[in-house]
Design a protein around this motif. Sequence first.
Motif, short mmCIF file in Angstrom:
data_model
loop_
_atom_site.label_atom_id
_atom_site.label_comp_id
_atom_site.label_asym_id
_atom_site.label_seq_id
_atom_site.Cartn_x
_atom_site.Cartn_y
_atom_site.Cartn_z
N ILE A 259 -0.23 0.16 -12.15
CA ILE A 259 1.34 0.36 -12.26
C ILE A 259 1.82 -0.80 -12.92
O ILE A 259 1.80 -1.92 -12.43
CB ILE A 259 1.73 0.71 -11.01
CG1 ILE A 259 1.05 1.99 -10.17
CG2 ILE A 259 3.42 1.01 -11.07
CD1 ILE A 259 1.57 2.25 -8.80
N ASP A 260 2.47 -0.54 -14.10
CA ASP A 260 3.11 -1.83 -14.87
C ASP A 260 4.52 -2.22 -14.05
O ASP A 260 5.09 -1.56 -13.41
CB ASP A 260 3.69 -1.20 -15.99
CG ASP A 260 3.08 -1.86 -17.16
OD1 ASP A 260 2.06 -2.98 -16.95
OD2 ASP A 260 3.34 -1.65 -18.21
N GLU B 133 7.90 -11.68 -0.97
CA GLU B 133 7.12 -12.11 0.33
C GLU B 133 5.78 -11.20 0.33
O GLU B 133 4.98 -11.91 0.99
CB GLU B 133 8.06 -11.98 1.62
CG GLU B 133 7.85 -12.20 2.92
CD GLU B 133 8.72 -11.64 3.83
OE1 GLU B 133 10.10 -11.97 3.74
OE2 GLU B 133 8.28 -11.11 4.99
N THR B 134 5.88 -10.14 -0.14
CA THR B 134 4.58 -9.29 0.32
C THR B 134 3.72 -9.37 -1.09
O THR B 134 2.68 -9.00 -1.07
CB THR B 134 4.99 -7.93 0.38
OG1 THR B 134 5.61 -7.26 -0.82
CG2 THR B 134 5.83 -7.49 1.39
N GLY C 74 0.71 -1.28 0.06
CA GLY C 74 -0.04 0.15 0.08
C GLY C 74 0.88 1.17 0.13
O GLY C 74 0.65 2.15 -0.87
N LEU C 75 1.84 1.16 0.81
CA LEU C 75 2.68 2.28 1.01
C LEU C 75 3.48 2.48 -0.50
O LEU C 75 3.41 3.81 -1.09
CB LEU C 75 3.83 2.09 2.02
CG LEU C 75 3.34 2.26 3.43
CD1 LEU C 75 4.48 1.56 4.15
CD2 LEU C 75 3.34 3.84 3.76
N LEU C 76 3.76 1.38 -1.26
CA LEU C 76 4.53 1.55 -2.41
C LEU C 76 3.50 2.09 -3.55
O LEU C 76 4.05 3.00 -4.19
CB LEU C 76 5.14 0.21 -2.95
CG LEU C 76 6.31 0.36 -3.39
CD1 LEU C 76 7.09 -1.01 -3.12
CD2 LEU C 76 6.27 0.60 -4.89
N VAL C 77 2.32 1.85 -3.35
CA VAL C 77 1.59 2.34 -4.51
C VAL C 77 1.14 3.87 -4.13
O VAL C 77 1.21 4.47 -5.14
CB VAL C 77 0.11 1.32 -4.25
CG1 VAL C 77 -0.81 2.18 -5.09
CG2 VAL C 77 0.47 0.06 -4.74
N ASP D 290 -0.28 -6.54 -6.33
CA ASP D 290 -0.90 -5.14 -5.74
C ASP D 290 -0.52 -3.90 -6.64
O ASP D 290 -1.31 -3.35 -6.83
CB ASP D 290 -0.58 -5.03 -4.21
CG ASP D 290 -1.16 -6.00 -3.42
OD1 ASP D 290 -1.70 -6.90 -3.91
OD2 ASP D 290 -1.09 -5.62 -2.25
N LEU D 291 0.73 -4.02 -7.54
CA LEU D 291 0.94 -2.89 -8.23
C LEU D 291 0.00 -2.95 -9.39
O LEU D 291 -0.29 -1.99 -9.85
CB LEU D 291 2.40 -3.02 -8.67
CG LEU D 291 3.51 -2.53 -7.56
CD1 LEU D 291 4.93 -2.65 -8.04
CD2 LEU D 291 3.49 -1.13 -7.15
#
Lengths: 219, 257, 484
Positions: C125-126, C113-114, C89-92, C119-120
């Motif tokens: 997000i490609d 692992e995640t 979520g943080l990354l997105v 999720d991307l």
Amino acid sequence: MSGEASSSTSRDARLTILARVRQAQIRAHIPETKAGLPERLAYPPTTPAARRARLLEEFKILGVEAYVEESEEAVRLRVRSLVTGKTILSWDADRLPYGIGEAVRGEKIYYGHDSKEDQGQAEIGLTGCQNALAETGTLAMTSGQGRPRSASLMPITHVVVIREADILQGMGEFFDGFRKSPELPYLVFITGPSRTADIELSLTLGVHGPGYLIVVIGP
Amino acid sequence: MTKPKSVQLFHTCIINEVYPEVGMSVVSILERLGITVEVPLSQTCCGQPAFNAGFHADARKVARHTLDLLSANPAPVVIPSGSCGDMITHQYHMLFADEPEYLAKSHALSERCYEFSVFLVDVLGITDIGARFGTGAADAFKAAYHPSCHLLRGLGAKTQPKALLAGVQGLQCADVHDQEECCGFGGMFSVKNAAISSGMLANKLRNLEASGAKSVVSCDMGCLMHMAGGIRRKGMKLEVKHLAQVLEEGLGEKAEL
Amino acid sequence: MSHFLDRVETALKDEELKGALDRATERLGSRRSASLASLENSDMIRDMARRAKMGLLKDLAGNLETFEKNLIKNGVKVHWAEDGKAANGLLVDIAKKAGCKRAVKSKSMATEETHLNHDLLEADIDVLETDLGEYIVQLAGTTPSHIILPIIHMTKERIGEVMHNKIKVPYTSDPEKLAKIARVKLREAFLSADLGITGANFGVIDSGTIVLVSNEGNARLVTTLPRVHVVVMGIEKLVPNLADLDLMIKILGRSATGQKITTYTSLITGPRRAGEADGCEEMHVILLDNGRSRILGGPIAEILGCIRCGACLNACPVYKNIGGHAYGDTYPGPVGAIVTPGLRGIKGWKELPDASSLCGACREVCPVRLDIPRMLLELRKHAVEEAKIPFSLRMGLWGFGEVASRPWLYKTGARLGGIFARLLAPDGWIKKLPGLAGGWTRSRDMKAPAPKSFQQLWRERAAARPAGKPPAAPTPAREPAHVR
Ligand code: SF4
């Protein structure tokens, strides 16, 4: 604000995680480790000649093409002969040793400030190098103004010029130079050409980075 | 240390029940070297099966019994198994981490517990007991040594059994590919993870066969029983022997192999 | 998900896999020992590396705070994620805020692992894996099976097919040509990407530096070309200082592939500086817990010292037989058998610590000397406590603890068992055992107990001999040559 935990969830998570870790480390079973070890690893002194010999030996194992030149003029000639007729991605002229920048004038050259696409056209990367590490055949490259990272990375061939006086024994010695100022520049240690053995363990060079690494050692 | 006059033998379950002749060979070698062997008759098991399966409470009951019994006699303990030896000298410490009284007992006992080959080489200082096979190099007895994992890595006894085998005249140690790899026994592992264990055994037997050895020699009857079961199922011509058996045979009339 | 034992059966039937595993593990294993042998003081260096790793765990919280402070000083934005979902979520969020649409990734266990890629893509997000092996894994739609060699399980022919089908290039099985194709394809992606995602091999606490090692150079491209660089790293991946980093680098490459040092070791200390022509403009570090703090509080805290070299996989006879996928999660082999139940909880993963003969080959090769067998035993114990089944019941042995601590009961039981077993085996060997024990007779005969136990033989001998007289030692076949 720069440098702060970005969102409130992350801020909460920070507190939760640190609290958990703090709790955990009180009862953590961390095994004892061996006693009587030295504080840090000692590097016994070596001579410049021994370091150069070792470096060349490691280069040979790694498949690095190496030239040792006796004079500044010979270094310039060597580099010229290596890059003539090719498109070059180079460090800025004033960042290269031995006046090499002057020596290659007239060739088709891109620099760090050119577009990535242009840089991507280059066939040869031309750089200097902060130090070489003899015991592993490693080039320690820092980047900064006029010394783009891309030059040692994007072209299929990388030509590096180093001074014999800059050959150190190993990484520990190199790091010692940063002990007083923990402010580190961007650093990369390069040891041989880019390689992969992902496909049935067969060694392939140049899968992403340079497939050919050429080092010219000057006086 | 001064050489002991007598020892207590912890004979292990598997020797007691399945391979009693190995126990007799161990006794015979020790007595030949002038050691009086005592066998505490109320010994049972070291508790490893339960311990390895995660049942520490059960294992502790057995281990307390074993510790009490062996501690009662000041004589050194000889164990003809690397695995049970490792259990008693190392794993008991983990088992009794929260029980100071027995933890101290287990530390004290582990000071005088020796696997058979370690006892001969490190305590008695013997690598050649005068054993011999055949009459010369032409009819050398080719044996493959299998270092059992708990002896090799648990007790760290890499050289002792090899030294004893090297001391046997007319015995040639075969080169085995991946010699130090596990045979796949691992106690309950061989049953619970039978498929993996069988795969490991198949590798081991293939390598042993390719070595050209006549016998597999080891210091753990668990591993040997495991390999013997596979050898028999495959119809291979390979014997399994405990090191003590090899030494005894090399000493006696049974020397024609 | 399928059951562990089913995955094992599938793997064991795969002859191609077996061949590939044998070749790869053998090669890596022998290179590892050769290159460690050539390192002076390698034992001491391993001990020192272990000391550094164990030492920092003692005050991991304080070390994390210092690391964070130094990262911030270097201009890095630091984020914290309790679990995988939060990290993703943080990354997105970071990507959206920076307007990034195309991500390139270099090999990272933390984001495996995640399940970040999923999720991307969900957030439009490609994302493209750029390590050659991981790229092929992504094209094939599978998962890596080895920490160092993600596609150890695939033949070059299969790789050629995947490339041909998925990116429409002419079929070839020549590794060199396949790598060239990947270079060209991925270079295009690098040039157009605006987000670079990596893990971290190490985080240097006192300089606030992210260390990445790679042989291909993709990690360098990922951190040099895109505008934004996000690091996702477990909270345990720290080293105190550069001197300790030197130790780690010395053992990592040697243990992983037998190289004295991996081709590229990048030390990234903040985003691009004033005057620099390249490097990311914005750098983020996401510190991921995802079960690590729980591991720290329990008996397997030691596993947090793992430097993910993969040496334990190559040494493990179980891994050599079943490969990585059977382990069912991101981390295969002995390290996975500890880390997976540690991160995900023992429930649902207790087969992993059971699937070991406790041979100790992993402990022998681990560069930081992690006592993996001990941790496997701890997890087994934990599984038993969780499940609350008595050993006796599981083993079909009534009251093992009770019986085996009572000699007479024990002996009677064993003898009775022996009599019964010999009935099944007139020639001393049993061909088929019932129930759980049937696993044994799947590939082995079982020797029946002897008619007389050792103790019986011993007592008979004593009875036949006059008391007090030691047995006469028979003369040896020859004089002992050497008695120390
Ligand atoms: S457990 Fe040890 S050997 Fe295995 S990957 Fe981690 S560091 Fe390497």
